[in-house]
Design an enzyme around this catalytic site. Structure first.
Site, short mmCIF file in Angstrom:
data_model
loop_
_atom_site.label_atom_id
_atom_site.label_comp_id
_atom_site.label_asym_id
_atom_site.label_seq_id
_atom_site.Cartn_x
_atom_site.Cartn_y
_atom_site.Cartn_z
N TYR A 176 -28.73 1.47 22.00
CA TYR A 176 -27.53 1.50 22.84
C TYR A 176 -27.81 0.93 24.23
CZ TYR A 176 -23.47 2.99 25.42
OH TYR A 176 -22.35 2.98 26.20
N TRP A 216 -25.94 -1.88 27.59
CA TRP A 216 -25.04 -2.98 27.96
C TRP A 216 -25.69 -4.35 27.85
CZ3 TRP A 216 -20.47 -3.44 31.57
CH2 TRP A 216 -19.52 -2.43 31.32
N1 LIG Z 1 -25.55 11.44 34.03
C1 LIG Z 1 -24.85 10.41 33.53
N2 LIG Z 1 -25.43 9.60 32.63
C2 LIG Z 1 -24.73 8.56 32.12
C3 LIG Z 1 -23.40 8.31 32.52
C4 LIG Z 1 -22.81 9.19 33.47
O1 LIG Z 1 -21.64 9.03 33.86
N3 LIG Z 1 -23.58 10.22 33.97
N4 LIG Z 1 -22.72 7.24 31.99
C5 LIG Z 1 -23.14 6.77 30.68
C6 LIG Z 1 -22.51 5.51 30.33
S1 LIG Z 1 -20.80 5.50 30.34
C7 LIG Z 1 -23.21 4.42 29.93
S2 LIG Z 1 -22.36 3.03 29.33
C8 LIG Z 1 -24.67 4.39 29.93
C9 LIG Z 1 -25.26 3.03 30.33
O2 LIG Z 1 -26.59 2.95 29.95
P1 LIG Z 1 -27.28 1.56 29.58
O3 LIG Z 1 -26.27 0.56 29.11
O4 LIG Z 1 -28.41 1.83 28.68
O5 LIG Z 1 -27.81 1.12 31.02
P2 LIG Z 1 -28.28 -0.30 31.55
O6 LIG Z 1 -29.06 -0.05 32.78
O7 LIG Z 1 -27.12 -1.23 31.66
O8 LIG Z 1 -29.29 -0.77 30.40
C10 LIG Z 1 -29.37 -2.09 29.97
C11 LIG Z 1 -30.84 -2.48 29.90
O9 LIG Z 1 -30.93 -3.75 29.25
C12 LIG Z 1 -31.84 -4.58 29.97
N5 LIG Z 1 -31.45 -5.98 29.72
C13 LIG Z 1 -30.51 -6.71 30.35
N6 LIG Z 1 -30.47 -7.95 29.85
C14 LIG Z 1 -31.39 -8.02 28.88
C15 LIG Z 1 -31.80 -9.06 27.98
O10 LIG Z 1 -31.30 -10.16 27.98
N7 LIG Z 1 -32.79 -8.74 27.09
C16 LIG Z 1 -33.37 -7.51 27.04
N8 LIG Z 1 -34.31 -7.30 26.12
N9 LIG Z 1 -33.01 -6.52 27.88
C17 LIG Z 1 -32.02 -6.77 28.78
C18 LIG Z 1 -31.68 -4.17 31.41
O11 LIG Z 1 -32.81 -4.54 32.17
C19 LIG Z 1 -31.47 -2.67 31.29
O12 LIG Z 1 -32.67 -1.96 31.38
O13 LIG Z 1 -25.16 5.43 30.78
C20 LIG Z 1 -24.64 6.71 30.44
N10 LIG Z 1 -25.33 7.74 31.21
N1 LIG Z 2 -20.05 -0.50 39.87
C1 LIG Z 2 -20.11 0.00 38.62
N2 LIG Z 2 -19.00 0.06 37.89
C2 LIG Z 2 -19.02 0.58 36.62
C3 LIG Z 2 -20.24 1.02 36.04
C4 LIG Z 2 -21.41 0.95 36.86
O1 LIG Z 2 -22.52 1.35 36.42
N3 LIG Z 2 -21.31 0.43 38.12
N4 LIG Z 2 -20.26 1.49 34.74
C5 LIG Z 2 -19.15 1.11 33.86
C6 LIG Z 2 -19.13 1.96 32.67
S1 LIG Z 2 -20.28 1.72 31.46
C7 LIG Z 2 -18.18 2.90 32.47
S2 LIG Z 2 -18.17 3.82 31.03
C8 LIG Z 2 -17.15 3.16 33.46
C9 LIG Z 2 -17.00 4.67 33.65
O2 LIG Z 2 -15.85 4.96 34.30
P1 LIG Z 2 -15.55 6.48 34.69
O3 LIG Z 2 -15.99 7.37 33.63
O4 LIG Z 2 -14.12 6.54 35.05
O5 LIG Z 2 -16.46 6.59 36.00
P2 LIG Z 2 -17.22 7.73 36.79
O6 LIG Z 2 -17.62 7.04 38.06
O7 LIG Z 2 -18.28 8.33 35.98
O8 LIG Z 2 -16.15 8.84 37.09
C10 LIG Z 2 -14.99 8.60 37.87
C11 LIG Z 2 -14.72 9.78 38.76
O9 LIG Z 2 -14.38 10.93 38.01
C12 LIG Z 2 -14.55 12.06 38.86
N5 LIG Z 2 -14.79 13.25 38.06
C13 LIG Z 2 -15.95 13.59 37.44
N6 LIG Z 2 -15.80 14.78 36.78
C14 LIG Z 2 -14.52 15.17 36.98
C15 LIG Z 2 -13.75 16.31 36.54
O10 LIG Z 2 -14.22 17.19 35.83
N7 LIG Z 2 -12.44 16.34 36.91
C16 LIG Z 2 -11.87 15.38 37.68
N8 LIG Z 2 -10.57 15.49 37.95
N9 LIG Z 2 -12.58 14.32 38.14
C17 LIG Z 2 -13.88 14.21 37.78
C18 LIG Z 2 -15.74 11.72 39.73
O11 LIG Z 2 -15.46 12.08 41.08
C19 LIG Z 2 -15.94 10.23 39.54
O12 LIG Z 2 -16.05 9.49 40.75
O13 LIG Z 2 -17.48 2.58 34.72
C20 LIG Z 2 -17.82 1.20 34.58
N10 LIG Z 2 -17.87 0.64 35.91
MO LIG Z 3 -20.06 3.31 29.83
#
Ligand SMILES: Nc1nc2c(c(=O)[nH]1)N[C@H]1C(S)=C(S)[C@@H](COP(=O)(O)OP(=O)(O)OC[C@H]3O[C@@H](n4cnc5c(=O)[nH]c(N)nc54)[C@H](O)[C@@H]3O)O[C@H]1N2
Ligand SMILES: Nc1nc2c(c(=O)[nH]1)N[C@H]1C(S)=C(S)[C@@H](COP(=O)(O)OP(=O)(O)OC[C@H]3O[C@@H](n4cnc5c(=O)[nH]c(N)nc54)[C@H](O)[C@@H]3O)O[C@H]1N2
Ligand SMILES: [Mo]
Length: 766
Positions: A109, A111
């Site tokens: 898993y 991005w």
């Molecule tokens: N506590 C907490 N944890 C969360 C979340 C949260 O809200 N709170 N959000 C969750 C969510 S929504 C998501 S989507 C995940 C995201 O988690 P990930 O998608 O796993 O995070 P990334 O850092 O984007 O990981 C991508 C990795 O791929 C590598 N990469 C990039 N390009 C290439 C390439 O061309 N080749 C290879 N081999 N590697 C490459 C990058 O260096 C990076 O280490 O995290 C989740 N974790």
């Molecule tokens: N710059 C940047 N943009 C991103 C990403 C990134 O890594 N960097 N990640 C992307 C990815 S993979 C995803 S999945 C999306 C995620 O998008 P979201 O899930 O919408 O993003 P978050 O920033 O985790 O949460 C949004 C807000 O929800 C509020 N929140 C948290 N818990 C609660 C709750 O229990 N109740 C209420 N009412 N509010 C709460 C927090 O204050 C937080 O700022 O973002 C994407 N956009």
């Molecule tokens: Mo995500």
């Protein structure tokens, strides 16, 4: 003389400035109306000192320290590509023969990068699928609970993936937009596959200018941009379901529910209504009841409910709301509230999730396919819900319940990861590491010495997108972007496709993997497939050579506004939903039939184990929100200048209310220790009255940097978060259900180590 190369990334399209074989700068794509700052970190990342310069094998692995061996402290031995290719072909073959295909964990898993051909995860899955199969992962961290729930109750995932009712429809018809979790600006900086045009801010400004009133229901004031002038309702985290139930009760008490919509377009109102009124459990879900749980005053709840029933209202919640224990409930209940308001399928009304979660949600778009690598099969494989990965490592042979199914967890012997960072994305990292170390062999393909690479046995250095040709494309963006190779590969880095092609050759299936195409032939093949599909849908894209020379294709905007569920609302008989009843399921017989105690047939308030209203708050009195970082994408670009500028003495910043800081004798700029029973991390304190008392907030993405005793020195919130599924229905990530305590950090500040490559042994393997 500088060369200019068109390029793209999840955080935006840009032109790379190249001088003497180095990327020295970036310029935003000329047609991007609102480019973000993140592209400025690209040259830092590409030329970072933590690029992996060549293949490596962990010294202990070479000595035979495999299953159960500690990972993370060992030195790495440099090895040639030839040698590592042979070792991997043999090792994968041995493990498949001795333990079966499912003993290889290849879900991988993450991005990856924007280009759709060199998409690391897709390349690896293609390779492992052709090799016989592997254990993979379904759903995602973003909205895994919602993704499992919504097909049961509205018959589609469009409600959170899009297309959703678009901004033009909202600008024309909406008067009130209630936003649980707000409409954060930071999140709209990115789109998977590349953001050619950041249209979020321009659209939000138009909607605000049209007179729509915004309400930000969130513990964090910063979840709506200042220009929206939103009313801020600082709710207690994880209590949104109670708030919505309180509003529902107020609407019922005033007799304002849309009885026709509930009768003709929903099933289960006869079961949900008595629950709201308290007829089934003796507890009427009044605004007063909700106020005690949410700490939002009852008058406010009643006022919002009556306002929403009186004017055209759009309801939305961020994806984060469902990344919590019982995360299915607030989303289900919000659909129920939209049904009571009768707005589902009406212009500018109804409900959709994630307007503020990603660039492109609500942006008018023509529903064309995106350019993509053709999918491959996973013949001998098995799939687990993505966020149960630690359980996969911990419980071989046992059963995992998910969405009415029983999955027997395979015995994982080999972990192979490309394009994702489990030590970024997963919860309770100290626990995950113990499970991870149960594998015999761990392979990680990475451009950088991220935590997974540091905790691997075999490390394969990958190129970054600037070192290869590709195509950036996303279904949420109007631009297809050519990504020209800007510089030669750094060190011995290779493209994921090329390294896997060689291992496939050593395993006897190179031609099936490559289909005898090189990079250029693949790009043309993928583009032509897309162009043909577009042609059938009435869009004539230029041929590949013209696209490549011009650097992009722009897909025109649609002529008409889009309204989600419009056809269903007009004629539910002719356009039924894809649910068992064809209607919105306020009660689901299917879900009730699973017999899961923690999720029944209709939405309910269920107190999470960790929240401010529970017993654990005595010991850990602060709710930790771990939101998406404004300064990078997850762990990506943490090496760049934008992330560096935000850190405090090198540590990730954490927001805390002045009253909480004063109670602990802490000041803005202090380094603090954030801890609970699962772990501890160091954060840089930012004192702010934009966060409610009782809540602290820290972005994800600072690279995990554990010291011997488990203290993370850098500020990775996932050493603190709980690793549990949202419920057995969704089994989604529940990162937002997490209580902590914070104290001054008085020891000498330990230096960071993730900013340097790990130790290297000089006994080169031939
Ligand atoms: N506590 C907490 N944890 C969360 C979340 C949260 O809200 N709170 N959000 C969750 C969510 S929504 C998501 S989507 C995940 C995201 O988690 P990930 O998608 O796993 O995070 P990334 O850092 O984007 O990981 C991508 C990795 O791929 C590598 N990469 C990039 N390009 C290439 C390439 O061309 N080749 C290879 N081999 N590697 C490459 C990058 O260096 C990076 O280490 O995290 C989740 N974790
Ligand atoms: N710059 C940047 N943009 C991103 C990403 C990134 O890594 N960097 N990640 C992307 C990815 S993979 C995803 S999945 C999306 C995620 O998008 P979201 O899930 O919408 O993003 P978050 O920033 O985790 O949460 C949004 C807000 O929800 C509020 N929140 C948290 N818990 C609660 C709750 O229990 N109740 C209420 N009412 N509010 C709460 C927090 O204050 C937080 O700022 O973002 C994407 N956009
Ligand atoms: Mo995500």
């Amino acid at each position: 003389m500088a060369e200019i190369k068109p390029h793209s990334a999840h955080w935006g399209a840009f032109d790379a400035v190249v001088e003497n074989g180095r990327v020295t700068g970036v310029r935003p794509f000329a047609l991007d109306p609102y480019p973000g700052a993140l592209i400025q970190s690209v040259p830092d990342a590409v030329h970072s000192k933590v690029r992996i310069d060549q293949p490596y094998i962990r010294a202990g692995w070479l000595k035979g320290e495999r299953r159960g061996a500690t990972r993370g402290g060992d030195a790495f031995v440099p090895v040639s590509w030839d040698k590592v290719t042979r070792i991997l072909a043999e090792e994968a073959g041995r493990i498949r023969a001795e333990h079966g295909h499912t003993s290889i964990m290849g879900g991988s898993y993450g991005w990856s990068s924007a280009g759709r051909f060199h998409h690391a995860r897709s390349q690896l899955q293609r390779f492992l699928g052709l090799g016989g199969g592997y254990t993979t992962q379904v759903t995602n961290y973003s909205y895994g609970a919602g993704m499992t729930l919504m097909p049961h109750i509205v018959g589609t995932n469009d409600i959170m993936q899009g297309p959703v009712t678009d901004w033009p429809s909202i600008a024309k018809h909406t008067r009130l937009m209630l936003c649980l979790g707000g409409l954060p600006l930071k999140n709209a900086l990115v789109t998977a596959g590349g953001a050619g045009a950041h249209e979020y801010v321009p659209w939000l400004k138009q909607v605000a200018a049209a007179g729509v009133r915004f309400v930000n229901i969130s513990p964090f004031k910063g979840d709506t941009p200042d220009f929206l002038d939103a009313e801020w309702i600082p709710i207690r985290p994880n209590t949104d379901t109670a708030l919505i139930l309180g509003m529902a009760h107020a609407i019922l008490a005033a007799g304002l529910e849309d009885r026709d919509f509930l009768a003709t377009r929903c099933v289960g109102w006869d079961k949900l209504r008595p629950y709201i009124l308290g007829e089934t459990d003796g507890t009427p879900k009044t605004p007063e009841w909700a106020a005690a749980i949410t700490e939002v005053p009852a008058e406010t709840i009643r006022r919002l409910a009556l306002e929403a029933a009186g004017v055209p209202t759009m309801l939305t919640a961020t994806w984060s709301i469902q990344r919590a224990e019982h995360g299915e409930q607030p989303w289900w209940m919000l659909v129920a509230l939209a049904a009571m308001l009768g707005g589902i399928g009406q212009p500018g009304r109804g409900v959709a999730f994630g307007y503020g979660s990603l660039n492109g949600m609500g942006t008018p778009r023509w529903e064309l396919p995106s350019v993509s690598l053709p999918a491959t099969r996973n013949p001998g494989g098995v799939a687990i819900p993505v966020a149960r990965v630690t359980e996969l490592f911990e419980r071989p042979g046992e059963i995992l319940q998910y969405n009415g199914r029983d999955i027997v967890l395979p015995d994982i012997r080999m972990i192979w990861w490309a394009g994702g960072n489990p030590f970024h994305h997963h919860q309770d990292l100290n626990r995950m590491l113990r499970g991870w170390c149960q594998a015999e062999t761990i392979v990680v393909q990475e451009p950088w010495w991220t935590s997974p690479a540091r905790h691997a046995d075999i490390v394969l250095p990958a190129t970054t997108t600037l070192e290869r040709n590709d195509i950036g494309s996303s279904s949420r963006d109007r631009f297809i972007r050519a990504m020209h190779q800007a510089i030669p590969p750094i060190g011995q880095a290779r493209n994921d496709h090329d390294m896997l092609a060689d291992i496939a050759e050593a395993s006897g299936f190179r031609d099936r993997f490559t289909e005898q195409r090189n990079e250029d032939a693949w790009l043309r093949h993928m583009y032509d497939r897309w162009r043909t599909a577009c042609g059938r849908m009435g869009f004539d894209a230029p041929d590949f050579d013209r696209f490549w020379a011009e650097g992009h294709v722009e897909v025109p905007r649609p002529a008409e506004d889009f309204v989600l569920f419009g056809d269903f609302a007009r004629d539910p008989e002719a356009h039924p939903l894809n649910t068992p009843s064809g209607k919105v399921e306020l009660f689901s017989e299917t879900i009730a039939g699973f017999g899961y105690e923690e999720i029944g047939g209709h939405p309910e308030w269920k107190a999470p184990q960790e929240y401010l209203g529970g017993a654990l708050a005595q010991r850990f009195p602060l709710h930790l929100l771990s939101y998406q970082p404004a300064t990078r994408l997850h762990g990506q670009l943490d090496q760049g200048r934008v992330a560096a500028a935000s850190k405090i003495q090198g540590r990730e910043p954490m927001l805390m209310h002045p009253s909480e800081a004063a109670a602990r004798g802490l000041r803005d700029g202090d380094v603090v220790r954030v801890f609970n029973d699962r772990g501890a991390t160091l954060a840089g304190l930012r004192v702010s009255d934009g966060i409610r008392p009782g809540v602290v907030a820290m972005a994800t993405g600072a690279w995990w940097d554990p010291v011997g005793d488990g203290l993370d020195r850098h500020g990775n919130p996932n050493v603190l978060t709980a690793d549990l599924g949202t419920s057995r229905l969704g089994q989604g990530c529940a990162a937002q259900s997490c209580l902590v305590q914070v104290e001054a950090f008085t020891d000498a500040l330990p230096p960071l180590t993730v900013t340097e490559p790990p130790a290297r042994l000089e006994e080169v393997l031939a």
